[in-house]
Design a protein around this motif. Sequence first.
Motif, PDB file in Angstrom:
ATOM      1  N   LEU A  58      90.277  76.490  17.530  1.00  0.00           N
ATOM      2  CA  LEU A  58      91.540  76.218  18.196  1.00  0.00           C
ATOM      3  C   LEU A  58      92.542  77.334  18.009  1.00  0.00           C
ATOM      4  N   GLN A 118      97.874  84.801  21.664  1.00  0.00           N
ATOM      5  CA  GLN A 118      98.997  83.923  21.364  1.00  0.00           C
ATOM      6  C   GLN A 118     100.313  84.686  21.267  1.00  0.00           C
ATOM      7  N   THR A 140     101.036  77.035  30.072  1.00  0.00           N
ATOM      8  CA  THR A 140     101.066  76.288  28.825  1.00  0.00           C
ATOM      9  C   THR A 140      99.706  76.374  28.123  1.00  0.00           C
ATOM     10  N   VAL A 141      99.695  75.985  26.850  1.00  0.00           N
ATOM     11  CA  VAL A 141      98.438  75.977  26.093  1.00  0.00           C
ATOM     12  C   VAL A 141      97.467  74.980  26.707  1.00  0.00           C
ATOM     13  N   LEU A 142      97.972  73.837  27.166  1.00  0.00           N
ATOM     14  CA  LEU A 142      97.097  72.850  27.795  1.00  0.00           C
ATOM     15  C   LEU A 142      96.557  73.364  29.123  1.00  0.00           C
ATOM     16  N   ASP A 162      93.521  75.545  28.653  1.00  0.00           N
ATOM     17  CA  ASP A 162      92.269  74.810  28.511  1.00  0.00           C
ATOM     18  C   ASP A 162      91.737  74.395  29.879  1.00  0.00           C
ATOM     19  N   GLU A 176      92.955  66.748  25.993  1.00  0.00           N
ATOM     20  CA  GLU A 176      94.231  67.431  25.756  1.00  0.00           C
ATOM     21  C   GLU A 176      95.318  66.454  25.331  1.00  0.00           C
ATOM     22  N   ALA A 188      97.448  66.910  21.984  1.00  0.00           N
ATOM     23  CA  ALA A 188      98.890  67.098  22.140  1.00  0.00           C
ATOM     24  C   ALA A 188      99.678  66.008  21.425  1.00  0.00           C
ATOM     25  N   THR A 227     101.732  73.784  16.873  1.00  0.00           N
ATOM     26  CA  THR A 227     101.447  74.363  18.187  1.00  0.00           C
ATOM     27  C   THR A 227     102.204  73.625  19.278  1.00  0.00           C
ATOM     28  N   TRP A 248     102.052  72.547  22.476  1.00  0.00           N
ATOM     29  CA  TRP A 248     101.010  72.457  23.493  1.00  0.00           C
ATOM     30  C   TRP A 248     101.561  72.500  24.911  1.00  0.00           C
ATOM     31  N   THR A 249     102.771  72.010  25.120  1.00  0.00           N
ATOM     32  CA  THR A 249     103.325  71.941  26.478  1.00  0.00           C
ATOM     33  C   THR A 249     104.436  72.964  26.700  1.00  0.00           C
TER      34      THR A 249
END
Length: 437
Positions: free
Chosen positions: A10, A216, A242-244, A247, A276, A280, A333, A335-336
């Motif tokens: 991750l 990152q 976004t991080v999500l 993915d 996710e 999250a 993190t 995530w959003t």
Amino acid sequence: MRVPAFALALLLTLPFAPAVQAGTVGDCRVGAYRLAGGRVVDIAPTDGDTLRWRTFDGETGALHAAADGRWTSTFGWTDRPDGKAATFSCAKGRITFDGRTGKRIAFNQTETRFPGRGVDLAGRLVLPKGGGRVPIVVLVHGSERDSARDFYWLQRMLPAQGIGVFVYDKRGTGGSGGDYSQDFDLLADDAVAAMREARRLAGSRAGRVGYQGGSQGGWVVPLAANRAPVDFAIISFGLAVTVLEEDQQEVVLEMTLKGHSPQDIAKALEVARAAEAVIASGFTSGFDEFDAVRAKYRDEPWYKDLHGNFTWLLLPYDKAQLIEKGQALKWGTPWTYEPMPTLEASTTPQLWALGADDFEAPSAMTSDRIRSLQAKGLPFTLAVFPKAEHGLTEYEMKDGMRVSTRYAPGYLQMMADFIRTGRIGPRYGGAVIDRPN
């Protein structure tokens, strides 16, 4: 290369970030050497009992100790011999590499400790010898947990090109205090502190000063650049999503390349979004929905190919296992976190260097977003390198897996030019370049 451990995968780990177990840190062979004819080769620590050499044009290989005192090289990150060899004289600071002799390049180097947000951080300023003004770039971490002061080879390669570098250990890594974090807001404050320390130490030698961050670091650098004035920012293989969304984009890209239909990709995204939602939430909710969608699709032919950046890590585990494993993943993190408002508010000239074939940080949507910002008049430059993946490395296929072979031609020169002047030239390898309006 995929990282099999649940937690480490991750981290969005950089391909050139070595493992913590390296036994070559502090090796007297480590350094930048100028060879006869002027070419520079950098010798860096890496994992296990090997060293890694790199040249400014992007060539690289691993050096393996041989019984006769030589070090023999293998091509890129493959295990294929490339015919190169090296010998070292630590006492004299000399090398013989690929048939040419060379001498270690001396730099003006200053170790320091400075305050980040609530922690003391360990840093190092590396300047070319002399007393004149030089541009300085602050190297901002990706998500790796190793010491940047030990492993970041740009701290020697760029000073060998007349560019100063400030490198520091991210909080919770190397010699820095605090706990490891992926909180972009927190890390941006640390980056600003590092930039100010670089200016303080460099004094009258500081010319243009800015940031470079990979992976990152692409979320962290624009935040830092908006908080205190700098002359430039370089984002390497980073994202404007976004991080999500990262993915989700990886799911789409991988499933498309494996020949799955749009209908099956839509189903795969259902699973990904459920996974996710679990991560999250901090592994506190979403388990029933995740169980239901897995049960719905588990027996379909495409399911075995579902991967993504982190969806695949959650697929084998039930609720109890996920809750247990999730306790180790609380790194803050965001995530959003949506990076576009930060980018839209920027006045700092930025260079975005992306790989067209990046699985870990798919570049298509980010490229579109950077172009949309260019259209609004922001001073952003976009360079997309063909056949390059995460880390801006080119690759070959072996047993269905990518194996990196070298850095994209022109990538390092492009960064150096942008650091010096805020502009880039007409051509860097095969990069497709979109310039500011």
